[in-house]
Design an enzyme around this catalytic site. Structure first.
Site, PDB file in Angstrom:
ATOM      1  N   VAL A   1       0.823  -1.208   0.000  1.00 58.29           N
ATOM      2  CA  VAL A   1       0.000   0.000   0.000  1.00 58.29           C
ATOM      3  C   VAL A   1       0.858   1.258   0.000  1.00 58.29           C
ATOM      4  O   VAL A   1       0.701   2.149  -0.838  1.00 58.29           O
ATOM      5  CB  VAL A   1      -0.942   0.017   1.217  1.00 58.29           C
ATOM      6  CG1 VAL A   1      -1.735   1.316   1.265  1.00 58.29           C
ATOM      7  CG2 VAL A   1      -1.894  -1.179   1.168  1.00 58.29           C
TER       8      VAL A   1
ATOM      9  N   ASP B   1      10.136   3.428   6.695  1.00 56.96           N
ATOM     10  CA  ASP B   1       9.804   2.065   7.112  1.00 56.96           C
ATOM     11  C   ASP B   1      10.855   1.622   8.118  1.00 56.96           C
ATOM     12  O   ASP B   1      12.037   1.940   7.974  1.00 56.96           O
ATOM     13  CB  ASP B   1       9.794   1.123   5.904  1.00 56.96           C
ATOM     14  CG  ASP B   1       9.043  -0.175   6.174  1.00 56.96           C
ATOM     15  OD1 ASP B   1       7.991  -0.389   5.553  1.00 56.96           O
ATOM     16  OD2 ASP B   1       9.515  -0.976   7.006  1.00 56.96           O
TER      17      ASP B   1
ATOM     18  N   ARG C   1      14.572  -3.476   3.789  1.00 54.32           N
ATOM     19  CA  ARG C   1      13.635  -3.037   2.751  1.00 54.32           C
ATOM     20  C   ARG C   1      14.015  -1.644   2.240  1.00 54.32           C
ATOM     21  O   ARG C   1      13.983  -1.386   1.042  1.00 54.32           O
ATOM     22  CB  ARG C   1      12.200  -3.023   3.294  1.00 54.32           C
ATOM     23  CG  ARG C   1      11.178  -2.538   2.269  1.00 54.32           C
ATOM     24  CD  ARG C   1       9.804  -3.105   2.528  1.00 54.32           C
ATOM     25  NE  ARG C   1       8.802  -2.576   1.610  1.00 54.32           N
ATOM     26  CZ  ARG C   1       8.680  -2.924   0.342  1.00 54.32           C
ATOM     27  NH1 ARG C   1       9.538  -3.797  -0.183  1.00 54.32           N
ATOM     28  NH2 ARG C   1       7.748  -2.412  -0.418  1.00 54.32           N
TER      29      ARG C   1
ATOM     30  N   THR D   1      -2.811  -4.190   9.117  1.00 55.75           N
ATOM     31  CA  THR D   1      -3.720  -4.410  10.249  1.00 55.75           C
ATOM     32  C   THR D   1      -4.284  -5.826  10.153  1.00 55.75           C
ATOM     33  O   THR D   1      -5.396  -6.031   9.659  1.00 55.75           O
ATOM     34  CB  THR D   1      -4.859  -3.378  10.261  1.00 55.75           C
ATOM     35  OG1 THR D   1      -5.392  -3.242   8.926  1.00 55.75           O
ATOM     36  CG2 THR D   1      -4.382  -2.021  10.733  1.00 55.75           C
TER      37      THR D   1
ATOM     38  N   THR E   1      -6.734  -0.459   6.924  1.00 59.36           N
ATOM     39  CA  THR E   1      -8.120  -0.896   7.129  1.00 59.36           C
ATOM     40  C   THR E   1      -8.375  -1.132   8.612  1.00 59.36           C
ATOM     41  O   THR E   1      -7.640  -1.869   9.268  1.00 59.36           O
ATOM     42  CB  THR E   1      -8.394  -2.192   6.349  1.00 59.36           C
ATOM     43  OG1 THR E   1      -8.118  -1.968   4.967  1.00 59.36           O
ATOM     44  CG2 THR E   1      -9.842  -2.624   6.507  1.00 59.36           C
TER      45      THR E   1
ATOM     46  N   CYS F   1      -6.873  -9.017   3.028  1.00 61.53           N
ATOM     47  CA  CYS F   1      -8.101  -8.207   2.983  1.00 61.53           C
ATOM     48  C   CYS F   1      -9.351  -9.049   3.197  1.00 61.53           C
ATOM     49  O   CYS F   1      -9.971  -8.998   4.251  1.00 61.53           O
ATOM     50  CB  CYS F   1      -8.205  -7.461   1.660  1.00 61.53           C
ATOM     51  SG  CYS F   1      -6.994  -6.148   1.467  1.00 61.53           S
TER      52      CYS F   1
ATOM     53  N   ARG G   1       0.622 -13.535   2.473  1.00 57.13           N
ATOM     54  CA  ARG G   1       0.002 -13.211   3.764  1.00 57.13           C
ATOM     55  C   ARG G   1      -1.366 -13.874   3.883  1.00 57.13           C
ATOM     56  O   ARG G   1      -2.218 -13.750   3.020  1.00 57.13           O
ATOM     57  CB  ARG G   1      -0.149 -11.701   3.921  1.00 57.13           C
ATOM     58  CG  ARG G   1       1.152 -10.972   4.199  1.00 57.13           C
ATOM     59  CD  ARG G   1       0.936  -9.478   4.253  1.00 57.13           C
ATOM     60  NE  ARG G   1       0.535  -8.935   2.959  1.00 57.13           N
ATOM     61  CZ  ARG G   1       0.143  -7.681   2.766  1.00 57.13           C
ATOM     62  NH1 ARG G   1       0.090  -6.842   3.795  1.00 57.13           N
ATOM     63  NH2 ARG G   1      -0.186  -7.258   1.560  1.00 57.13           N
TER      64      ARG G   1
END
Length: 422
Positions: free
Chosen positions: A14, A32, A37, A83, A118, A258, A329
């Site tokens: 995202v 981050d 990364r 989240t 979210t 999601c 994930r």
């Protein structure tokens, strides 16, 4: 008026596209906590494959850091951390709370904190704002402000990219709502939709994936019924789809960060206010149970072919939660693997898209580099990667022994080309 400097906190699927797009327009710092990364991003390497090399080149105003001090001069903080849910299917807000603490310690008067993660309706103002106030010693809606613009990123989708997806926006005051909306209009070609308040924006996001989850649960249940009736589910769905308003959902494993997670955020909040969300929880239960259903169907087919289940060799083709994407994930393919192993089977996992080291670290599973011909008693097509779509029945069956079961979860083959499918 001076153009405000943006900090994007969290640079995953995202956050990175957000940072890239704003970085083409104005000064942005991508932050981050993962140093490795950041080092990769500085070299224009994105392991998530969310953005291309040319996007990095075009983002001329973008810099990356893992040092929070480097973003203290920013005026807009966009938080895009994950989240997930915990083992009890309850919201895990650790990353959201920690990032709020970090940003709160940097806040100055007039700053705006925008959340894209979210959450359940009310989370921004009930959970995040108090953390921001505590760590900044500033007053909400007097000294600093908040916005909410939920992410709609579809991992692996190179057509519906960030700028081409309409963006929901909201702010903690009417003036801030307008500023947040105008901000995103800078990068969103598809346009924006401004809601009346943050809670409505949070609710709009959470029901998007809840609706999809329930729709898939319905199709999964239909596939269970049709299986018992000896009817091919795909043929039924193709026939029903000839009506213009029939929704084209397919049965299968429902995972990811999601669809397999967001409904639990809504049910958590519903329970908190004294309402039992029966339909949503029923859909979740049904979708979470598809792994054991598939394993049982495969076992029945093995028994019919007189293949011994104990110590059998099983090949799982695909591990990510969706096709053509390295994101694993909350993949529900793991359910199949665990169940087959509990049956005493030897399981090989093959997926050309995954990061093997990450899978080994997170799941204690070592994926194979390539399937071995004539080795397997069972072959399960679990993910519809293009690499698998390009293979015909003969090529896939070459991995199996003379007597084997080929089970197609994703309808990659014709009905008569596999031994079973949902």
């Amino acid at each position: 008026m001076k153009i405000k400097k943006i900090a994007v906190v969290g640079l995953g699927y995202v956050g990175l596209p957000v940072a890239i797009e704003f970085g083409k327009k104005r000064e942005v710092i991508g932050f981050d906590i993962n140093k490795d990364r950041i080092n990769l991003l500085k070299k224009a390497e994105d392991p998530t494959l969310a953005v291309d090399k040319k996007d990095f080149k075009e983002a001329i105003y973008l810099n990356f850091t893992n040092n929070a001090d480097d973003i203290k001069d920013c005026n807009i903080f966009i938080i895009t951390v994950p989240t997930p849910v915990d083992e009890n299917k309850k919201p895990n807000l650790y990353s959201l709370e920690k990032s709020s603490e970090t940003v709160g310690s940097l806040l100055k008067k007039g700053d705006i904190v925008i959340y894209e993660s979210t959450v359940f309706p009310g989370a921004t103002e009930e959970i995040c704002v108090p953390i921001l106030e505590k760590n900044s010693k500033l007053k909400f809606n007097k000294d600093f402000y908040c916005g909410y613009s939920p992410e709609r990123i579809n991992p692996g989708d190179k057509t519906h990219t960030l700028s081409k997806i309409k963006k929901i926006t909201a702010g903690s005051t009417s003036e801030i709502a307008t500023e947040v909306d105008e901000l995103y209009k800078e990068i969103i070609v598809a346009g924006t939709h401004k809601t009346k308040n943050i809670k409505e924006a949070e609710a709009a996001k959470i029901i998007e994936n809840t609706q999809r989850d329930i729709n898939i649960a319905l199709i999964n249940e239909l596939s269970l019924i049709f299986n018992k009736l000896g009817i091919d589910t795909e043929s039924v769905l193709e026939a029903a789809a000839t009506k213009w308003n029939f929704l084209p959902f397919r049965p299968g494993l429902v995972g990811g960060h999601c669809i397999g997670v967001d409904p639990y955020y809504l049910t958590f909040k519903a329970n908190e206010i004294g309402y039992n969300p029966e339909m949503i929880l029923a859909g979740r239960k049904l979708n979470d149970g598809m792994g054991i259903h598939i394993a049982n169907e495969v076992s029945k087919l093995m028994t019919k072919k007189k293949i011994q289940i104990m110590k059998s060799n099983i090949l799982i083709m695909g591990f990510t939660f969706k096709e053509n994407c390295p994101d694993h994930r909350n993949t529900r393919v793991i359910d199949l693997i665990k169940i087959f192993k509990s049956f005493g089977c030897n399981v090989d996992v093959y997926d050309p898209w995954i990061d093997k080291k990450k899978v080994i670290n997170e799941y204690k599973i070592e994926p194979i580099d390539k399937p071995i011909n004539n080795k397997y008693d069972v072959i399960v097509i679990a993910v519809a990667h293009d690499e698998f779509k390009s293979m015909n029945e003969k090529q896939i069956r070459s991995y199996g022994k003379n007597n084997h079961v080929l089970y197609d979860i994703k309808y990659l083959l014709k009905e008569n080309e596999s031994d079973g499918r949902l």
